[in-house]
Design a protein around this motif. Structure first.
Motif, short mmCIF file in Angstrom:
data_model
loop_
_atom_site.label_atom_id
_atom_site.label_comp_id
_atom_site.label_asym_id
_atom_site.label_seq_id
_atom_site.Cartn_x
_atom_site.Cartn_y
_atom_site.Cartn_z
N UNK A 40 0.85 -1.19 0.00
CA UNK A 40 0.00 0.00 0.00
C UNK A 40 0.89 1.24 0.00
N UNK A 41 0.82 2.08 -1.03
CA UNK A 41 1.61 3.32 -1.02
C UNK A 41 1.26 4.19 0.18
N UNK A 64 1.47 9.94 7.26
CA UNK A 64 0.53 11.05 7.35
C UNK A 64 1.27 12.38 7.38
N UNK A 65 0.51 13.46 7.22
CA UNK A 65 0.94 14.80 7.57
C UNK A 65 -0.05 15.35 8.59
N UNK A 66 0.45 16.13 9.53
CA UNK A 66 -0.39 16.76 10.54
C UNK A 66 -0.31 18.28 10.39
N UNK A 67 -1.45 18.96 10.61
CA UNK A 67 -1.44 20.42 10.63
C UNK A 67 -0.90 20.91 11.95
N UNK A 68 0.04 21.87 11.87
CA UNK A 68 0.53 22.55 13.06
C UNK A 68 0.60 24.03 12.75
N UNK A 69 -0.46 24.75 13.15
CA UNK A 69 -0.53 26.21 12.99
C UNK A 69 -0.24 26.65 11.57
N UNK A 186 -2.12 7.87 1.06
CA UNK A 186 -3.14 7.10 1.78
C UNK A 186 -4.54 7.66 1.59
N UNK A 187 -4.64 8.90 1.12
CA UNK A 187 -5.94 9.54 0.94
C UNK A 187 -6.30 9.73 -0.53
N UNK A 188 -5.42 9.30 -1.43
CA UNK A 188 -5.68 9.45 -2.87
C UNK A 188 -6.42 8.23 -3.40
N UNK A 189 -7.71 8.16 -3.11
CA UNK A 189 -8.51 7.01 -3.54
C UNK A 189 -8.73 7.08 -5.05
N UNK A 190 -8.45 5.98 -5.78
CA UNK A 190 -8.67 6.00 -7.23
C UNK A 190 -10.15 6.13 -7.60
#
Length: 394
Positions: A40-41, A64-69, A186-190
Motif C-alpha cells: 500500500x503506497x 501522514x501529515x499533521x497540521x501545526x498552525x 493514503x488519501x488518494x482514492x482512485x
C-alpha cells in the motif's frame, strides 16, 4: 526467541502471517480486506522475526501529515502493533518501534501519534498521552432548531462535491494543531465514494460553508442512533443551519452520536450540557526528529523568545543532547549547543509541551523535567499555539 528479534520491513510474502498475527491480537472476525494482501503506497509495514524466521511482532508506519498552525508536518503515525503471545515481554515491541522511528526519520518524518490499547509500553518508548478523541451522544430532540435561513441552500452531496468538502475541512483544521491534513498517498482514492450513508451540504451562492457526513443506523425506535462521522462549518450561521438539519432527525433517531472538534463553529452550537460520553480513545504523541518537529511547524507570530535545555531520548539517540529553542516572527528552530543546560527534559515531557497538553511546571511535577534551581517556564515556548487535537482514528 533471540535476545534481540530480527526486525525488517515486511514484503508481500509476509502479509499472510501479518494478517494472522493481527487477527489473533485484535480478535478480528471480519472479512480480510484486499489492502492487507498488497503493498500500500504511503505505508511502511515492519515485522520482528525469531531465529526460525517466524513473525512474532508487527507495526505499521502511516505516512501522514499533521497540521501545526498552518504548516503541514510530516508524521509517522503508528498502527497495528501486535506481538505474538509467547513473545510478549521480551523486547519485541521496543525493537519494532526503534526500527520504525529510525526508518521514519530517514524518510523525513518529524512527529508521531498513535492510539494505544495500553499506554505503558509506548511510554517506555517515548510516546506520552496528549489527548482524547471523544465520541459523545446527544438527545437529538435537544438540538436547537431554527427556521431555515433563506440565505442558505441545503442539499444532499454527491461524489462530485468531495473536493469542496476536503477544501472546507482544510479551512477549518489547518490553523489548528495535530489534525491530519488528509493529503498524500493514503488519501488518494482512485475511485472516491461518499462517506457513510449520506452527506448534507450547506451552501451560500454555490459556495460550501458547512457539511455533515452521517450513517443512518437501524430502526426508528428509542434506541435508534444517527452517527455523524463529521460535521464542520466555517461560520456560526452556517453551523446553526447544519445543526438544525441534524435536529430534524429527532422523530426517528432519538440519539445523535458525533466526535466534536473543540471550540469550532458546530460544537459551540451544541447543548454540551446534555452530552454523554459514548467512547473515548486515548492518543499519544512523540517527536521523531525534534529539530524537524520544531522547524517544520507554524508558530504564533506574536511569540518570541529562546531557551536552552538538555533532552534525553533513549530510543532516538539523534534527539539526545543540549538544544537551544528560538522562536520569533512565526517561525522557530532548534540548534545544538555545547555543554549541559539547567533544564533537563525527557522526551515524554517534550511531547506534552509540544502538543500543549501540559505546562512546563506540570511537566516538572510529573518528573519529566528537572530544573537545576531555575524556573522552568521558558519551556512553555514549546507549546505556543494551543493544544493539539485529532479527529481521525487510525
Amino acid at each position: 526467541m533471540p535476545a534481540t528479534p530480527h526486525v525488517r520491513e515486511l514484503t508481500t510474502d509476509d502479509l499472510d502471517a501479518a494478517w494472522d498475527l493481527g487477527r489473533l491480537a485484535f480478535g478480528n472476525t471480519s472479512e480480510r480486506a484486499a489492502s492487507t494482501r498488497i503493498v500500500v503506497p504511503g505505508m511502511t509495514r515492519w515485522g520482528a522475526f525469531d531465529d526460525a524466521g517466524r513473525l512474532v511482532g508487527k507495526a505499521v508506519d502511516l505516512h501522514h501529515d499533521q497540521w501545526w498552525s498552518g504548516q503541514a508536518v510530516s508524521a509517522a503515525d503508528v498502527a497495528g502493533v501486535a506481538v505474538a503471545p509467547e513473545a510478549r515481554g521480551r523486547g519485541v515491541a521496543r525493537a519494532l518501534l526503534t526500527a520504525l522511528l529510525r526508518g521514519a526519520r530517514e524518510r523525513g518524518a518529524a512527529v508521531s501519534a498513535l492510539y494505544p490499547t495500553v499506554a505503558a509500553p509506548y511510554r517506555a518508548c517515548g510516546w506520552e498521552t496528549a489527548g482524547v478523541l471523544r465520541t459523545v451522544d446527544l438527545p437529538t430532540a435537544v438540538l436547537p432548531r431554527h427556521r431555515p435561513d433563506p440565505r442558505f441552500a441545503v442539499r444532499a452531496g454527491t461524489v462530485a462535491d468531495l473536493p469542496a468538502v476536503a477544501a472546507l475541512y482544510e479551512r477549518v483544521t489547518r490553523h489548528r494543531n495535530g489534525l491530519l491534513t488528509r493529503r498524500g498517498e493514503l488519501f488518494d482514492a482512485p475511485d472516491p465514494a461518499l462517506p457513510g450513508d449520506g452527506l448534507t451540504l450547506v451552501e451560500v451562492g454555490g459556495e460550501l460553508v458547512a457539511y455533515a457526513s452521517w450513517q443512518r443506523g437501524r430502526g426508528y425506535g428509542a434506541d435508534s442512533v444517527l452517527t455523524v462521522d463529521e460535521a464542520l462549518a466555517v461560520t456560526a450561521e452556517a453551523a446553526r443551519e447544519l445543526v438544525g438539519v441534524l435536529a430534524s432527525w429527532a422523530s426517528v433517531a432519538p440519539t445523535l452520536r458525533l466526535c466534536p472538534l473543540d471550540g469550532d463553529a458546530v460544537s459551540t452550537c451544541l447543548p454540551s450540557e446534555s452530552a454523554r460520553e459514548h467512547e473515548r480513545d486515548l492518543w499519544m504523541h512523540r517527536p521523531v526528529d525534534v529539530a524537524r518537529a520544531v522547524g517544520a511547524r507554524g508558530w504564533p507570530a506574536h511569540v518570541r523568545g529562546f531557551v536552552d535545555f538538555s533532552l534525553a531520548d533513549p530510543l532516538a539517540e539523534w534527539n539526545t543532547g543540549t538544544w537551544r529553542l528560538a522562536v520569533a516572527d512565526g517561525a522557530a528552530e532548534m540548534v545544538r549547543v555545547a555543554g549541559d543546560a539547567d533544564l533537563r527534559l525527557d522526551v515524554r515531557g517534550f511531547a506534552l509541551l509540544y502538543t500543549g497538553a501540559a505546562s512546563a511546571r506540570s511537566v516538572a511535577q510529573a518528573g519529566l523535567l528537572h530544573a537545576a534551581g531555575v524556573a522552568p517556564d521558558a519551556l512553555d515556548l514549546l507549546g505556543a499555539g494551543g493544544p493539539a487535537q485529532v479527529l481521525d482514528y487510525f
